[in-house]
Design a protein around this motif. Structure first.
Motif, short mmCIF file in Angstrom:
data_model
loop_
_atom_site.label_atom_id
_atom_site.label_comp_id
_atom_site.label_asym_id
_atom_site.label_seq_id
_atom_site.Cartn_x
_atom_site.Cartn_y
_atom_site.Cartn_z
N SER A 226 -37.67 64.00 -18.92
CA SER A 226 -36.45 63.84 -19.73
C SER A 226 -36.47 62.52 -20.48
CB SER A 226 -35.21 63.91 -18.84
OG SER A 226 -35.08 65.16 -18.23
N TRP B 165 -30.53 68.59 -24.25
CA TRP B 165 -31.31 67.59 -23.49
C TRP B 165 -30.41 66.86 -22.50
CZ3 TRP B 165 -30.16 62.39 -23.28
CH2 TRP B 165 -31.05 61.63 -22.56
N GLY C 165 -29.82 68.85 -19.43
CA GLY C 165 -31.02 68.82 -18.60
C GLY C 165 -31.21 67.50 -17.90
N TRP D 147 -25.49 72.39 -20.15
CA TRP D 147 -26.70 73.01 -20.70
C TRP D 147 -26.41 74.38 -21.30
CZ3 TRP D 147 -31.28 74.86 -22.08
CH2 TRP D 147 -31.71 76.07 -21.59
N GLN E 203 -35.86 74.09 -14.35
CA GLN E 203 -35.17 74.42 -15.59
C GLN E 203 -35.29 73.27 -16.59
OE1 GLN E 203 -31.21 76.27 -15.28
NE2 GLN E 203 -30.46 74.61 -16.56
N VAL E 204 -35.13 72.04 -16.09
CA VAL E 204 -35.26 70.86 -16.95
C VAL E 204 -36.68 70.75 -17.49
CG1 VAL E 204 -34.97 68.37 -17.09
CG2 VAL E 204 -33.47 69.71 -15.61
N ILE F 178 -37.08 73.17 -20.23
CA ILE F 178 -36.42 72.72 -21.45
C ILE F 178 -37.29 71.71 -22.19
CG2 ILE F 178 -34.45 71.43 -22.37
CD1 ILE F 178 -32.81 72.55 -20.03
#
Length: 340
Positions: free
Chosen positions: A40, A65, A68, A103, A267-268, A271
């Protein structure tokens, strides 16, 4: 069903005292969460490097973002303490819901924006107007409102190896998350199917030849954005299965809980991976400058800002000629990297 409100991490009553199972779930969640957090930060670096906030579509990606990023922070939260009703556990559960809804709200608004541009031929909101301010307010306000609803029923508490809506509040779980999330994902997929169908129809229409370049751009944007809900569709399957199992059975399935524990951070990672792939695609399509070019441009800007202007050079020379030796020495020391 055992009372997880009396659970201690050391005893791990969730799995009949098999502490290694609890430890491995916590370790996996924090490890994958750490990777998600680092990725991130890397994504944020590229957002700043390419200044991806100048268009509404790019600002929508920033909201995505940010959701996330909040999810990656959740991975560092500790397992429920001895007292499941503690304020820290309730805050942790609320924070997890807020991150999830940040998100998915961003994802839905991105989809709606793309649909409006391609199908309705008008922007969802006009940039620089009060409508855009309302849009950005909704991007934060809607998740905050929905995530806070379980406070009404004091529903936050231990949810296994982490805090969320407690296991005896099954109604709140499905009403506040699983039912609306699946409905929204279905709507998102339907909107994207309609969008791509309309774009393909326009591309084959001879009357659209003068707008061919714009159509190609919109098609590429819609095609790239479709991967984001795809990540959510894949990741949400395991948590949904796990929570349905919790609702109908008291048996703890170690594998399900382990997979559920890492689904949030995964999941992050998904992304960020989609963000990186789409960024690379935009560079290859010359929508954005190459990385080396962008780095050189920023470095040149920094050097220009650090180098003295002709007026500053003239003032320094005059100070030295006038006998202000200390001033000249101070400037020389700073230029040599010796000054503060």
């Amino acid at each position: 069903m055992e009372d997880i409100r009396n659970m201690t991490v050391g005893e791990c009553v969730l799995f009949g005292g098999e502490r290694w199972k609890c430890d491995s779930i916590v370790a996996a969640r924090k490890t994958v969460g750490s990777i998600a957090f680092i990725l991130s930060i890397v994504a944020f670096f590229f957002i700043c490097l390419y200044r991806l906030w100048r268009s509404l579509a790019d600002r929508q990606i920033i909201y995505l973002w940010f959701g996330g990023f909040l999810l990656s922070i959740v991975g560092f939260f500790d397992a429920p303490p001895d007292n499941g009703n503690s304020s820290s556990c309730q805050f942790s559960g609320w924070f997890l819901g807020l991150a999830d809804w940040m998100w998915i709200t961003a994802m839905f608004l991105i989809t709606l924006h793309t649909f409006m541009l391609t199908v309705r031929r008008r922007a969802l909101v006009e940039i620089g107007t009060a409508g855009e301010l309302f849009y950005h307010g909704a991007s934060f306000g809607i998740p905050l409102f929905i995530a806070s609803l379980p406070w009404i029923g004091s529903a936050f508490g231990p949810a296994g190896m982490w805090c969320w809506i407690s296991e005896d509040e099954i109604g709140w779980r499905f009403a506040d998350w699983y039912v609306p999330i699946w409905l929204l994902l279905i709507v998102i997929v339907v909107l994207y199917i309609i969008t791509i169908y309309k774009i393909n129809k326009k591309r084959s229409d001879p009357g659209e030849s003068e707008a061919n370049q714009s159509t190609k751009r919109l098609y590429g944007q819609a095609k790239r954005l479709m991967f984001y809900p795809g990540v959510q569709l894949i990741v949400i399957i395991i948590p949904t299965i796990h929570r349905i199992h919790n609702a109908v059975s008291s048996e703890r399935v170690y594998g399900l809980m382990l997979l559920h524990a890492i689904c949030g951070p995964l999941q992050v990672i998904g992304i960020v991976a989609v963000f990186g792939i789409t960024l690379y695609y935009r560079i290859k399509q010359n929508e954005l400058p190459a990385l080396s070019t962008t780095m050189k441009k920023h470095w040149a800007t920094i050097r220009c800002q650090s180098e003295p202007t002709p007026v500053e050079v003239q003032n320094r020379v005059q100070n030295v000629e006038n006998g202000n030796v200390n001033y000249g020495n101070e400037i020389a020391a700073k230029e040599d990297g010796l000054g503060s």
